[in-house]
Design an enzyme around this catalytic site. Structure first.
Site, short mmCIF file in Angstrom:
data_model
loop_
_atom_site.label_atom_id
_atom_site.label_comp_id
_atom_site.label_asym_id
_atom_site.label_seq_id
_atom_site.Cartn_x
_atom_site.Cartn_y
_atom_site.Cartn_z
N ASN A 1 1.67 -0.51 9.53
CA ASN A 1 1.95 -1.94 9.42
C ASN A 1 3.46 -2.07 9.27
OD1 ASN A 1 2.28 -4.61 8.76
ND2 ASN A 1 1.23 -4.49 6.78
N LYS B 1 5.21 -4.67 9.19
CA LYS B 1 5.63 -5.89 8.49
C LYS B 1 6.77 -6.55 9.29
CE LYS B 1 3.83 -3.85 4.31
NZ LYS B 1 3.84 -3.71 2.84
N HIS C 1 -3.68 -9.73 4.69
CA HIS C 1 -2.82 -8.81 3.94
C HIS C 1 -2.40 -9.49 2.63
CE1 HIS C 1 0.57 -6.33 2.77
NE2 HIS C 1 0.04 -5.38 3.53
N GLU D 1 0.33 -9.69 1.18
CA GLU D 1 1.59 -10.46 1.28
C GLU D 1 1.32 -11.84 1.87
OE1 GLU D 1 3.74 -7.44 3.39
OE2 GLU D 1 3.73 -6.19 1.58
N GLU E 1 -6.27 -2.09 -0.24
CA GLU E 1 -4.87 -1.93 -0.62
C GLU E 1 -4.65 -2.53 -2.01
OE1 GLU E 1 -2.23 -1.50 3.12
OE2 GLU E 1 -2.39 -3.64 2.70
N GLY F 1 4.31 -0.83 -1.59
CA GLY F 1 5.77 -0.85 -1.61
C GLY F 1 6.38 -0.45 -2.94
N SER G 1 1.63 2.80 -0.51
CA SER G 1 2.52 3.95 -0.71
C SER G 1 1.95 5.26 -0.15
CB SER G 1 2.88 4.10 -2.19
OG SER G 1 3.57 2.95 -2.65
P1 13P Z 1 3.53 0.59 1.73
O1 13P Z 1 2.94 1.75 2.47
O2 13P Z 1 4.97 0.33 2.06
O3 13P Z 1 3.25 0.67 0.26
O4 13P Z 1 2.76 -0.71 2.25
C1 13P Z 1 1.38 -0.69 2.32
C2 13P Z 1 0.92 -1.87 3.07
O5 13P Z 1 1.08 -3.00 2.64
C3 13P Z 1 0.30 -1.65 4.38
O6 13P Z 1 -0.29 -2.81 4.85
#
Ligand code: 13P
Length: 250
Positions: free
Chosen positions: A9, A11, A94, A96, A166, A172, A212
């Protein structure tokens, strides 16, 4: 045996030239894997990415969509629009998007239905906050999220759906769920799906872990009984690092 699916992903990262370079670097590194490889890229990269993965084993997904077919929704992109250029997957719900763009379990459900109706495969994200985990609510939160996301979805669609567990506190932050924590919660999600659809269906559905994931922890996570691969954020932005995650079993 369920397949392993490793999805990046990106982002809000990567310009088209960076996306093309990435795909050219990644392609030889993952061409022999039996794992499924997906890159979920920004809208502006989709067309370039789709052109450059032709003839490879890399699949392309978007990161969001609107549930309506068309109309006065300035700035939005429909499922049919994504499908029309060859996009295969779309991330839905997601954390976010839930946090910054007011997405809810209801909008997630509408998007899942809309995606499936045009043959686009949703990657549905669910997960708990740190507060919720610490107060022992993880199972009730994630099972409630998945029940609402799948409301009204027929079992025949499950083979075209990926679920990504997740935990929000692991995204992150560099703080990964332990392999036992991730496996336990994913097993609880699978149990909920067996209650909703039956054991056979639950045994077939792909459920990834995200939060992560990196090359140093991918193997221990993905070897767990219920974890069917990962949804990878930060570590999917470098082709060699992402390739190591895809090739965790080599
Ligand atoms: P990270 O791998 O940067 O923690 O992000 C995970 C994520 O949100 C994947 O959709």
């Amino acid at each position: 045996m369920r397949r392993k699916v490793i999805a990046g992903n990106w982002k809000m990262n990567m310009l088209p030239n960076e996306a093309i370079n990435f795909i050219q670097q990644l392609e030889p590194l993952v061409k022999d894997t039996k794992n499924e490889v997906i890159l979920c890229v920004p809208f502006t990269d989709l067309f370039y990415a789709l052109l450059h993965v032709q003839g490879t084993n890399i699949k392309i997904g978007a990161q969001n969509m609107h549930w309506e077919e068309k109309g006065a929704f300035t700035g939005e992109v429909s499922a049919q629009m994504l499908k029309s250029i060859g996009t295969e997957y779309v991330i839905i719900g997601h954390s976010e998007r839930r946090q910054y763009f007011a997405e809810t379990d209801e909008t997630v459900n509408k998007k899942v239905k809309s995606a499936l109706s045009v043959g686009l495969k949703p990657i549905i994200c669910i997960g708990e906050t740190l507060d919720q985990r610490e107060s022992g609510k993880t199972e009730s939160i994630v099972t409630n999220q998945i029940e609402k996301a799948l409301e009204g979805i027929e079992s025949k669609n499950l083979e075209n759906i990926i679920i990504a567990y997740e935990p929000i506190w692991a995204i992150g932050t560099g703080k990964t769920a332990t392999k036992e924590e991730a496996n336990e919660t994913i097993a609880q999600i699978r149990k909920k799906i067996s209650e909703l659809y039956g054991q056979n269906e639950a045994d077939g559905v792909i459920i990834q872990y995200g939060g992560s994931v990196k090359s140093s922890n991918a193997k221990e996570l993905f070897e767990m009984s219920d974890i069917d691969g990962g949804l990878v954020g930060g570590a999917s932005l470098k082709a060699d690092e992402f390739a190591k995650i895809v090739n965790y079993d080599k």
